[in-house]
Design a protein around this motif. Sequence first.
Motif, PDB file in Angstrom:
ATOM      1  N   VAL A 141      -4.810  -6.558  -4.159  1.00  0.00           N
ATOM      2  CA  VAL A 141      -4.895  -7.771  -3.321  1.00  0.00           C
ATOM      3  C   VAL A 141      -3.865  -7.638  -2.201  1.00  0.00           C
ATOM      4  CG1 VAL A 141      -4.746 -10.290  -3.318  1.00  0.00           C
ATOM      5  CG2 VAL A 141      -5.493  -9.089  -5.393  1.00  0.00           C
ATOM      6  N   CYS A 142      -4.367  -7.479  -0.961  1.00  0.00           N
ATOM      7  CA  CYS A 142      -3.476  -7.218   0.176  1.00  0.00           C
ATOM      8  C   CYS A 142      -3.365  -8.453   1.062  1.00  0.00           C
ATOM      9  CB  CYS A 142      -4.025  -6.048   0.984  1.00  0.00           C
ATOM     10  SG  CYS A 142      -3.035  -5.629   2.427  1.00  0.00           S
ATOM     11  N   HIS A 143      -2.167  -8.604   1.664  1.00  0.00           N
ATOM     12  CA  HIS A 143      -1.964  -9.752   2.563  1.00  0.00           C
ATOM     13  C   HIS A 143      -2.890  -9.680   3.794  1.00  0.00           C
ATOM     14  CE1 HIS A 143       1.034 -13.127   2.975  1.00  0.00           C
ATOM     15  NE2 HIS A 143       0.198 -13.316   3.959  1.00  0.00           N
ATOM     16  N   SER A 144      -3.369  -8.495   4.135  1.00  0.00           N
ATOM     17  CA  SER A 144      -4.288  -8.388   5.281  1.00  0.00           C
ATOM     18  C   SER A 144      -5.552  -9.209   5.040  1.00  0.00           C
ATOM     19  CB  SER A 144      -4.676  -6.931   5.537  1.00  0.00           C
ATOM     20  OG  SER A 144      -3.544  -6.197   5.923  1.00  0.00           O
ATOM     21  N   LEU A 181       0.349   4.050   0.900  1.00  0.00           N
ATOM     22  CA  LEU A 181      -0.013   4.934   2.021  1.00  0.00           C
ATOM     23  C   LEU A 181       0.478   4.394   3.368  1.00  0.00           C
ATOM     24  CD1 LEU A 181      -1.542   7.313   3.268  1.00  0.00           C
ATOM     25  CD2 LEU A 181      -3.666   5.994   3.038  1.00  0.00           C
ATOM     26  N   THR A 182       0.352   3.095   3.592  1.00  0.00           N
ATOM     27  CA  THR A 182       0.720   2.536   4.907  1.00  0.00           C
ATOM     28  C   THR A 182       2.225   2.689   5.187  1.00  0.00           C
ATOM     29  OG1 THR A 182      -1.175   1.065   4.818  1.00  0.00           O
ATOM     30  CG2 THR A 182       0.577   0.460   6.350  1.00  0.00           C
ATOM     31  N   PRO A 183       3.105   2.286   4.261  1.00  0.00           N
ATOM     32  CA  PRO A 183       4.532   2.539   4.518  1.00  0.00           C
ATOM     33  C   PRO A 183       4.870   4.031   4.563  1.00  0.00           C
ATOM     34  CG  PRO A 183       4.245   1.384   2.410  1.00  0.00           C
ATOM     35  CD  PRO A 183       2.906   1.442   3.065  1.00  0.00           C
ATOM     36  N   ILE A 211      11.974  -5.060   6.391  1.00  0.00           N
ATOM     37  CA  ILE A 211      11.807  -6.511   6.503  1.00  0.00           C
ATOM     38  C   ILE A 211      10.544  -6.909   5.745  1.00  0.00           C
ATOM     39  CG2 ILE A 211      11.516  -8.473   8.074  1.00  0.00           C
ATOM     40  CD1 ILE A 211      12.891  -6.830  10.257  1.00  0.00           C
ATOM     41  N   GLY A 212      10.694  -7.718   4.693  1.00  0.00           N
ATOM     42  CA  GLY A 212       9.543  -8.124   3.874  1.00  0.00           C
ATOM     43  C   GLY A 212       9.354  -7.162   2.716  1.00  0.00           C
ATOM     44  N   THR A 213       9.803  -7.560   1.522  1.00  0.00           N
ATOM     45  CA  THR A 213       9.795  -6.635   0.386  1.00  0.00           C
ATOM     46  C   THR A 213       8.684  -6.981  -0.602  1.00  0.00           C
ATOM     47  OG1 THR A 213      11.359  -7.912  -0.929  1.00  0.00           O
ATOM     48  CG2 THR A 213      12.276  -6.384   0.655  1.00  0.00           C
ATOM     49  N   ASP A 238      14.376 -10.334   2.804  1.00  0.00           N
ATOM     50  CA  ASP A 238      13.251 -11.197   2.446  1.00  0.00           C
ATOM     51  C   ASP A 238      13.771 -12.622   2.373  1.00  0.00           C
ATOM     52  OD1 ASP A 238      10.759 -12.317   1.246  1.00  0.00           O
ATOM     53  OD2 ASP A 238      10.231 -10.222   1.005  1.00  0.00           O
ATOM     54  N   VAL A 239      12.840 -13.546   2.068  1.00  0.00           N
ATOM     55  CA  VAL A 239      13.188 -14.958   2.231  1.00  0.00           C
ATOM     56  C   VAL A 239      13.624 -15.674   0.956  1.00  0.00           C
ATOM     57  CG1 VAL A 239      11.802 -15.317   4.309  1.00  0.00           C
ATOM     58  CG2 VAL A 239      10.731 -15.580   2.069  1.00  0.00           C
ATOM     59  N   ASN A 240      13.467 -15.038  -0.213  1.00  0.00           N
ATOM     60  CA  ASN A 240      13.958 -15.731  -1.406  1.00  0.00           C
ATOM     61  C   ASN A 240      14.540 -14.770  -2.446  1.00  0.00           C
ATOM     62  OD1 ASN A 240      11.903 -14.921  -3.356  1.00  0.00           O
ATOM     63  ND2 ASN A 240      10.512 -16.225  -2.166  1.00  0.00           N
ATOM     64  N   PRO A 243       9.362 -14.093  14.883  1.00  0.00           N
ATOM     65  CA  PRO A 243      10.796 -14.034  14.556  1.00  0.00           C
ATOM     66  C   PRO A 243      11.220 -12.701  13.940  1.00  0.00           C
ATOM     67  CG  PRO A 243       9.742 -15.949  13.519  1.00  0.00           C
ATOM     68  CD  PRO A 243       8.660 -15.168  14.165  1.00  0.00           C
ATOM     69  N   THR A 244      10.333 -12.084  13.134  1.00  0.00           N
ATOM     70  CA  THR A 244      10.761 -10.836  12.482  1.00  0.00           C
ATOM     71  C   THR A 244      10.748  -9.652  13.442  1.00  0.00           C
ATOM     72  OG1 THR A 244       8.560 -10.377  11.559  1.00  0.00           O
ATOM     73  CG2 THR A 244      10.117 -11.569  10.139  1.00  0.00           C
ATOM     74  N   VAL A 245       9.780  -9.603  14.368  1.00  0.00           N
ATOM     75  CA  VAL A 245       9.805  -8.465  15.310  1.00  0.00           C
ATOM     76  C   VAL A 245      11.010  -8.586  16.247  1.00  0.00           C
ATOM     77  CG1 VAL A 245       7.309  -8.032  15.201  1.00  0.00           C
ATOM     78  CG2 VAL A 245       8.211  -9.408  17.061  1.00  0.00           C
ATOM     79  N   VAL A 291       4.581  -3.054  11.067  1.00  0.00           N
ATOM     80  CA  VAL A 291       3.451  -2.802  10.172  1.00  0.00           C
ATOM     81  C   VAL A 291       2.697  -4.104   9.893  1.00  0.00           C
ATOM     82  CG1 VAL A 291       2.760  -1.914   7.916  1.00  0.00           C
ATOM     83  CG2 VAL A 291       4.676  -0.849   9.134  1.00  0.00           C
ATOM     84  N   GLY A 292       3.427  -5.196   9.753  1.00  0.00           N
ATOM     85  CA  GLY A 292       2.815  -6.497   9.484  1.00  0.00           C
ATOM     86  C   GLY A 292       1.941  -6.927  10.646  1.00  0.00           C
ATOM     87  N   ILE A 293       0.896  -7.680  10.338  1.00  0.00           N
ATOM     88  CA  ILE A 293      -0.082  -8.019  11.391  1.00  0.00           C
ATOM     89  C   ILE A 293      -0.064  -9.512  11.722  1.00  0.00           C
ATOM     90  CG2 ILE A 293      -1.537  -6.045  10.805  1.00  0.00           C
ATOM     91  CD1 ILE A 293      -3.500  -7.999   9.474  1.00  0.00           C
ATOM     92  N   ALA A 294       1.136 -10.122  11.641  1.00  0.00           N
ATOM     93  CA  ALA A 294       1.219 -11.558  11.887  1.00  0.00           C
ATOM     94  C   ALA A 294       1.273 -11.917  13.372  1.00  0.00           C
ATOM     95  CB  ALA A 294       2.399 -12.143  11.136  1.00  0.00           C
ATOM     96  N   GLY A 295       1.041 -10.947  14.261  1.00  0.00           N
ATOM     97  CA  GLY A 295       0.821 -11.259  15.672  1.00  0.00           C
ATOM     98  C   GLY A 295       2.051 -11.236  16.570  1.00  0.00           C
ATOM     99  N   ALA A 348       3.229   0.508  16.322  1.00  0.00           N
ATOM    100  CA  ALA A 348       2.476  -0.327  15.388  1.00  0.00           C
ATOM    101  C   ALA A 348       1.378   0.543  14.770  1.00  0.00           C
ATOM    102  CB  ALA A 348       1.888  -1.534  16.108  1.00  0.00           C
ATOM    103  N   PRO A 349       1.686   1.245  13.675  1.00  0.00           N
ATOM    104  CA  PRO A 349       0.713   2.165  13.085  1.00  0.00           C
ATOM    105  C   PRO A 349      -0.323   1.442  12.228  1.00  0.00           C
ATOM    106  CG  PRO A 349       2.749   2.204  11.820  1.00  0.00           C
ATOM    107  CD  PRO A 349       2.960   1.217  12.947  1.00  0.00           C
ATOM    108  N   TYR A 350      -1.349   2.176  11.841  1.00  0.00           N
ATOM    109  CA  TYR A 350      -2.422   1.637  11.006  1.00  0.00           C
ATOM    110  C   TYR A 350      -2.648   2.576   9.832  1.00  0.00           C
ATOM    111  CZ  TYR A 350      -7.295   0.546   9.677  1.00  0.00           C
ATOM    112  OH  TYR A 350      -8.446   0.245   8.984  1.00  0.00           O
ATOM    113  N   TRP A 351      -2.483   2.055   8.612  1.00  0.00           N
ATOM    114  CA  TRP A 351      -2.820   2.740   7.351  1.00  0.00           C
ATOM    115  C   TRP A 351      -2.274   4.174   7.365  1.00  0.00           C
ATOM    116  CZ3 TRP A 351      -7.991   0.358   5.374  1.00  0.00           C
ATOM    117  CH2 TRP A 351      -8.005   0.328   3.961  1.00  0.00           C
ATOM    118  N   GLY A 352      -2.996   5.185   6.880  1.00  0.00           N
ATOM    119  CA  GLY A 352      -2.447   6.537   6.836  1.00  0.00           C
ATOM    120  C   GLY A 352      -3.560   7.555   6.688  1.00  0.00           C
TER     121      GLY A 352
END
Length: 346
Positions: free
Chosen positions: A37-40, A156-158, A178-180, A203-205, A251-253, A269-273, A291-295
């Motif tokens: 289950v991916c965030h994408s 693969l993506t990281p 950033i973002g674990t 990360d945030v928490n 904010p993260t970029v 790597v994140g796609i939040a725009g 900004a790479p894509y997958w691998g």
Amino acid sequence: MKAVQYREVGAAPEVVTVPDPEPGPGQVLLKVAAAGVCHSDIAVMSWPAESFPYRLPLTLGHEGAGTVAALGDGVTGIAEGDLVAVYGPQGCGRCAKCAEGKENYCLRAGELGINPPGLGAPGAMAEYLLVDDARFLLPIEGLDPVRTVPLTDAGLTPYHAIKRSLPLLTPGSTAVVIGTGGLGHVAIQLLRALTPARVVALDVNDAKLELARTVGAHHAVLSDERAVDRVRELTGGLGAQAVFDFVGAQPTVEMAGAMAGVEADVTIVGIAGGTLPVGFDRLQFDVAVRAPYWGSRGELREVLELARTGDIEVHVETYGIDDAPAAYERLHAGKINGRAVILPNG
Ligand code: NAD
Ligand code: ZN
Ligand code: ZN
């Protein structure tokens, strides 16, 4: 068979019954053991109807692993019962990028209408998955498909992102993650396995930061307005040699850019725009932003080798297929630690 589908723009995913697929010439039918289950997928399910690129309904799941259940006419080199993982960013196999194994950057996929399973084509979150060519199946005999399936994307993506920055990550260097979450917690392990760099995770928490420490981050830092200063402090004021942003929000970029030292790599790597302006005096001298894509297919082989040697291990939470919609809700709420994996057949 049962399948988890996104059926209507703006609606939640649903578990439905669809016809069992049958392999045509050249195709391979997999009995799916595990689907990640991916965030994408959450990003996809937030896209507006006007610009939605795929046909609906769409069976979700772009991380898949299972056993070969049947072979279409003419398929050789693979046998029923083989345990395999699916290479997702499938290409034409013939263009200049595909010839290098970089099917993720296929030059003709768009024109030929080739889509990854779960991202346009029917995905792995179903009892069975049709795969268009045996070259997309990598053997994972001896590995646990549940813990291995996230490596097809969250590994693969990281890996692809980090590999380009390896020359910068020498002894004494610092890498920031950033973002674990799903991708980020594997990124930390990859950095530890492949480089001598000091790894700083944000990360945030507390639960996420705890996982970051457990998987090998030297420092786990709360991602707030003080985070840039904290990274500067940890690097003697110089900034990091490589920053990997697995959120990709504005904010993260911006944070990633501000943490990058002279000649550093910033990889979004994140796609939040989020977008990071590049120009003289915007960032430190000679910072590269990509900004790479997958691998690539070859890189997936390498990632699987790192799992075999025990250098990387995915933290998973498992769900039956009927609970897949709940897994997406938990991911959306930031409650999954590591990767959620759906077991469509059990
Ligand atoms: P995830 O939800 O598992 O992980 C994201 C993590 O980021 C979570 O731990 C969350 O707490 C953390 N986070 C959120 N806001 C933050 C902030 N302001 N600062 C620091 N951390 C923050 O998601 P995932 O499945 O690992 O995916 C990560 C991103 O990568 C998503 O945007 C996904 O769409 C994208 N992705 C891109 C590619 C690609 O090829 N470029 C491939 C796969 C996934
Ligand atoms: Zn993904
Ligand atoms: Zn191609």
